[in-house]
Design an enzyme around this catalytic site. Structure first.
Site, short mmCIF file in Angstrom:
data_model
loop_
_atom_site.label_atom_id
_atom_site.label_comp_id
_atom_site.label_asym_id
_atom_site.label_seq_id
_atom_site.Cartn_x
_atom_site.Cartn_y
_atom_site.Cartn_z
N LYS A 123 0.86 -1.19 0.00
CA LYS A 123 0.00 0.00 0.00
C LYS A 123 0.89 1.23 0.00
O LYS A 123 1.65 1.46 0.94
CB LYS A 123 -0.92 -0.02 1.23
CG LYS A 123 -1.81 1.20 1.34
CD LYS A 123 -2.87 1.04 2.42
CE LYS A 123 -3.66 2.31 2.63
NZ LYS A 123 -4.72 2.17 3.64
N ASP A 228 -13.31 4.80 10.02
CA ASP A 228 -13.75 4.68 8.63
C ASP A 228 -14.25 3.25 8.41
O ASP A 228 -13.92 2.60 7.43
CB ASP A 228 -12.57 5.00 7.69
CG ASP A 228 -13.02 5.41 6.30
OD1 ASP A 228 -14.23 5.66 6.11
OD2 ASP A 228 -12.16 5.48 5.39
P1 ADP Z 1 -7.44 3.68 1.31
O1 ADP Z 1 -6.86 4.11 2.61
O2 ADP Z 1 -6.87 4.47 0.20
O3 ADP Z 1 -8.92 3.62 1.32
P2 ADP Z 1 -7.38 0.80 1.65
O4 ADP Z 1 -6.42 0.30 2.68
O5 ADP Z 1 -8.80 0.89 2.08
O6 ADP Z 1 -6.87 2.20 1.06
O7 ADP Z 1 -7.25 -0.12 0.38
C1 ADP Z 1 -7.95 0.15 -0.83
C2 ADP Z 1 -8.47 -1.13 -1.44
O8 ADP Z 1 -7.40 -2.03 -1.72
C3 ADP Z 1 -9.39 -1.89 -0.51
O9 ADP Z 1 -10.72 -1.48 -0.65
C4 ADP Z 1 -9.20 -3.33 -0.93
O10 ADP Z 1 -10.01 -3.65 -2.03
C5 ADP Z 1 -7.75 -3.37 -1.39
N1 ADP Z 1 -6.88 -3.86 -0.30
C6 ADP Z 1 -6.23 -3.10 0.60
N2 ADP Z 1 -5.52 -3.86 1.45
C7 ADP Z 1 -5.70 -5.14 1.08
C8 ADP Z 1 -5.22 -6.40 1.56
N3 ADP Z 1 -4.40 -6.50 2.60
N4 ADP Z 1 -5.62 -7.53 0.92
C9 ADP Z 1 -6.45 -7.45 -0.14
N5 ADP Z 1 -6.92 -6.30 -0.63
C10 ADP Z 1 -6.58 -5.15 -0.05
MG MG Z 2 -10.14 2.40 2.41
#
Ligand code: ADP
Ligand code: MG
Length: 517
Positions: A123, A228
């Site tokens: 991420k 959130d």
């Molecule tokens: P943001 O803070 O930008 O909202 P997120 O952490 O919510 O970012 O991640 C965005 C998207 O990426 C999530 O909605 C999910 O679909 C995917 N995602 C994030 N982390 C994971 C993970 N550990 N495993 C699988 N999918 C993930």
């Molecule tokens: Mg998110």
């Protein structure tokens, strides 16, 4: 914003990333870093520095800017991505980057692989101008921080996310296993499932509703509010079990607006269940139901965060109820911001450390917990923790300059950068190893992913199992070879060795490229 250029990992020379790191360092005190400062940090000749900077601009790692008063360079997300990825690579946490899985509100999500073939999620936090605007309202925090930048905020966001994910994981909460982080990048377990927002049908809506409400309460019993908690930040597996993600905005139950945040999380789930599954329950938790038994909020603050980081972490809190009446700051206070003197000092020790890390030469087993604590906080102008050294950047503490020839690399080799995220967007599913792309293996990769994007399943003649096996074998071989090399040679040759390792990796990656060919 949002492109990830893995390609350059292979082509940048040591001098290139010395200069790049110098730009990063300079940005702690300058929005635009003058070349004179850059050359003194990087200890290169003035002209040499200019040439490298032009290259870095060409590869979209830094941007040249000129205002009435100052001209120089600033890092952009391309450069920051590079530094984080190179560091994670050097730590042998990841070895290749695959497709972009998603774009979050303030992040880009990629699938990556470790040297042992495990797949993780990377991420990349991308706090940009939108959040900036919101933040400017928070005068308390903005005060004395003229240069509060996306760089700092993104790093803060990643650091906070990692700290909370780790604390929650260690206490048995259903969250991804945190692997490592550096700068604005967090590496974590890949959750096998779908975001709840994509789920149309549930085996048992009341059961999941209860599970989620219990999760909200359990968090609060530990002193935390997600902030959130909604269908975008909950992943569901085949058995409809939920995993919670996305933690930068977590709030303590001791926050003045805690009840408001808590109620909002609860309401998000209630509303979603009504709308999507026509399920409404009379039962839902309230703030008064909380029986606080642990204080993870306090523990995280006390352990992982330094003081500045902890205080600034409030910058990441979600918008509160009183968000609109923020202008209570007097003119006098505002004037304080103007008279702030830019602190020119650059911590050369920190610079040296960053360079060593990029080269994979500083070995630390505890990096996940501690590495960034010191460095993560100083990007807000003038709030530096002084180490007593280096007033105005000097060339004195020259961080082990290598011989010119040794590190001269074919700058001309640099091909156009691949627009990976764009070409990867057409790709689904994203979770096969055969979509993984070696960082050190550019040329083929770009054409491959482009070709595949057009016709999904172009790899389908090779069964995924076979590909996976081959990748794994290849990776283990590389790892063993790297280890052997490490054992063979002494300290003196570390730099040459790491360079050779790189070449070797590139070579074997080129060989392994046949899998995708
Ligand atoms: P943001 O803070 O930008 O909202 P997120 O952490 O919510 O970012 O991640 C965005 C998207 O990426 C999530 O909605 C999910 O679909 C995917 N995602 C994030 N982390 C994971 C993970 N550990 N495993 C699988 N999918 C993930
Ligand atoms: Mg998110």
């Amino acid at each position: 914003m949002g492109k990830l250029n893995v390609v350059v990992l292979r082509y940048l020379s040591r001098d290139d990333f010395r200069v790049l790191t110098a730009v990063e360092m300079g940005m702690k005190n300058h929005e635009i870093v003058p070349v004179s400062l850059l050359s003194s940090i990087a200890s290169l000749k003035h002209g040499g520095c200019n040439k490298i900077l032009r290259e870095l601009v060409k590869h979209k790692l830094v941007v040249y800017e000129r205002t009435k008063t100052v001209q120089g360079y600033r890092l952009n997300y391309g450069g920051y991505d590079y530094l984080a990825l190179k560091t994670l690579c050097s730590r042998e946490v990841i070895i290749s980057v695959g497709n972009q899985m998603g774009v979050g509100k303030e992040s880009d999500i990629y699938i990556v692989a470790s040297p042992s073939g495990e797949q993780y999620v990377l991420k990349l936090h991308r706090l940009g101008r939108t959040s900036f605007r919101n933040l400017k309202n928070k005068r308390d925090y903005h005060k004395h921080r003229k240069n509060m930048s996306w760089l700092y905020l993104s790093r803060l966001s990643a650091t906070k996310e990692f700290a909370y994910m780790k604390a929650l994981y260690d206490r048995g909460f259903p969250v991804p296993k945190p692997v490592d982080y550096n700068r604005h990048a967090v590496v974590m377990e890949l959750i096998n499932g779908y975001p709840l927002c994509q789920v149309r049908e549930l085996q048992d809506p009341p059961a999941l509703y209860n599970e989620l409400m219990e999760l909200i309460v359990k968090l609060a019993d530990h002193g935390l509010i997600h902030g959130d908690f909604n269908e975008f930040n909950l992943m569901l597996d085949d058995q409809d079990r939920a995993t919670m993600i996305d933690f930068p905005q977590m709030v303590s139950t001791s926050h003045p607006n805690a009840e408001w945040y808590f109620d909002r999380d609860v309401k998000c789930i209630r509303d979603f269940f009504t709308k999507r599954f026509s399920y409404e329950s009379e039962l839902f938790p309230t703030f008064r139901d909380i029986r606080r038994s642990y204080s993870v909020d306090v523990e995280v603050s006390a352990s992982g965060f330094t003081k500045d980081l902890e205080r600034d972490s409030a910058l990441l809190h979600p918008a509160g109820p009183e968000e609109d009446d923020e202008e209570e700051c007097s003119d006098g206070e505002a004037a304080d911001e103007e008279v702030q003197i830019e602190d020119e000092s650059v911590d050369m020790e920190e610079y040296k450390h960053a360079i060593l890390e990029l080269e994979g030469l500083s070995v630390s087993d505890t990096h996940a917990d501690t590495q960034d604590e010191g460095e993560a906080m100083n990007e807000n102008g003038g709030e530096k923790k002084e180490t007593g050294a280096a007033p105005t950047a000097t060339t004195s503490g020259d961080p082990e300059t290598g011989s010119e020839e040794e590190f001269k690399q074919a700058e001309d080799e640099c091909p156009e950068l691949a627009d990976l995220s764009a070409s990867n967007k057409g790709f689904k599913p994203f979770r096969d190893s055969d979509s993984l792309l070696h960082m050190a293996e550019h040329g083929r990769r770009r054409t491959d992913s482009e070709a595949t994007a057009g016709s999904v399943g172009s790899c389908s003649t090779i069964p995924p199992e076979v590909v996976r096996q081959k990748v794994r074998r290849q990776l283990t071989k590389q790892q063993k070879a790297a280890q052997r090399r490490r054992l063979q040679k002494g300290e003196a040759n570390l730099v040459t060795k790491s360079k050779r390792e790189n070449l070797n990796n590139i070579k074997s990656s080129m060989e392994s490229a046949h899998f995708w060919g």
